[in-house]
Write an enzyme that holds these catalytic residues in place. Sequence first.
Site, PDB file in Angstrom:
ATOM      1  N   GLU A 291      -7.410  -6.784  -8.657  1.00 52.46           N
ATOM      2  CA  GLU A 291      -6.102  -6.967  -8.360  1.00 52.46           C
ATOM      3  C   GLU A 291      -6.061  -6.905  -7.027  1.00 52.46           C
ATOM      4  O   GLU A 291      -5.892  -6.088  -6.639  1.00 52.46           O
ATOM      5  CB  GLU A 291      -5.321  -5.673  -9.688  1.00 52.46           C
ATOM      6  CG  GLU A 291      -3.679  -5.624  -9.368  1.00 52.46           C
ATOM      7  CD  GLU A 291      -3.303  -4.798 -10.047  1.00 52.46           C
ATOM      8  OE1 GLU A 291      -2.344  -5.030 -10.840  1.00 52.46           O
ATOM      9  OE2 GLU A 291      -3.681  -3.512 -10.166  1.00 52.46           O
TER      10      GLU A 291
ATOM     11  N   ASP B  84      -8.454  -1.954  -9.977  1.00 52.17           N
ATOM     12  CA  ASP B  84      -7.186  -1.457  -9.963  1.00 52.17           C
ATOM     13  C   ASP B  84      -6.157  -1.485  -8.860  1.00 52.17           C
ATOM     14  O   ASP B  84      -6.548  -0.232  -7.898  1.00 52.17           O
ATOM     15  CB  ASP B  84      -6.086  -0.434 -10.792  1.00 52.17           C
ATOM     16  CG  ASP B  84      -4.346  -0.249 -11.647  1.00 52.17           C
ATOM     17  OD1 ASP B  84      -4.483  -0.969 -11.970  1.00 52.17           O
ATOM     18  OD2 ASP B  84      -4.750   0.288 -10.297  1.00 52.17           O
TER      19      ASP B  84
END
Length: 393
Positions: free
Chosen positions: A389, A352
């Site tokens: 990401e 993330d």
Amino acid sequence: MSGKREIWPGKPWPRGATFDGAGTNFAVYSQVATRVEVCLFDRADPTKEIERFDLPTSTEFVWHGYVPDLEPGTLYGLRVHGPYEPEKGHRCNPHKLLVDPYAKALHGEVNWKQPVFGYPLDHPKKDLMRDERDSAAGMPKGVVVSDFFDWGNDRRLDIPWRKTVIYEAHVRGLTMRHPGVPEHQRGTYAGLGSPAIIEHLQKLGVTAVELLPVQGFADDSFLNDKGLSNYWGYSTLNYFAPEQRYASRKTPGGAVAEFKSMVKSLHSAGIEVILDVVYNHTCEGNHLGPTLSFKGIDNASYYWTMPEARHYLDFTGCGNSLNASNPQTARFIVDSLRYWVEEMHVDGFRFDLATVLGRVGKGGYDPNAPIFQIINQDPVLSRVKLIAEPWDV
């Protein structure tokens, strides 16, 4: 409160609480600590502290000690003595019980009605003043665990990328209403590893499940005030412990064995396990956030701070950012990743806000940042599936 145990010097590695069959070694990194205490708690009443002892030795800023006969299932927390100087980036407060960053399991949740903030909330100077009320009753405790697990012939599947079909899933969301999952296993790791869910995934042609955050996380105080909880899990408290709310077994450390059993079942069905991981920020928030772990152990090492040090550089929109350009923080992240591969047998990670890990210098981004080089060269991590990401705020 002082224990009567014999405490040996122990070793500065591995970090965390490590049971070797005869006792437990504790090792805690803090560059600013002047003293580190380990507190033990009653399993029947985890709010009750029953013993306390100092880690007797410090080796290159790692405080360590070995406790003979200390067994798995023991509940513990840390108290770190050192400077409380927010203007210099230091927030040590021994009145606040801390979660060991390397704890392999957690027991209990943060109770926001207890004084878990390092400063008095109603004081005009806010975080510049240290709060001296004890937070132990409101804190989750670390659990000493045994790494033993019968993996049988389990091994990495190494499914090629070109043949990989990923199913993103939430442990609770995927299993809570499936009629084929036994009721007592719904919403749990056991449910996700059940025959009904495996059959469902196989019918879809899935080769890997990518689990939304399952590393130990905390419900946010503002959600708690509204009677709500953090469903998604992007508010990490501990990067080694599997989230306990997804365990059907509520005994201390039970989530560890249940998670391993889930992975073993999925692997036997030809399905890999990838974890969505949040190494970009923690649940401790900004300078007005709670003191739960990293902030009270060595705030200036773990987090990006502004030049005036009291406030945080926030690349995440969540109040703080882990500083992976610090060698000790990078080591912590890599130790955590390697643990999930070697001990929990996961097959990869989805990072993330991955660019936060590549922040260096004054906060600029470097695609050749140290932690990327470490992972690329690591004989374990370089061989698993890695997904980024590729942005932050």
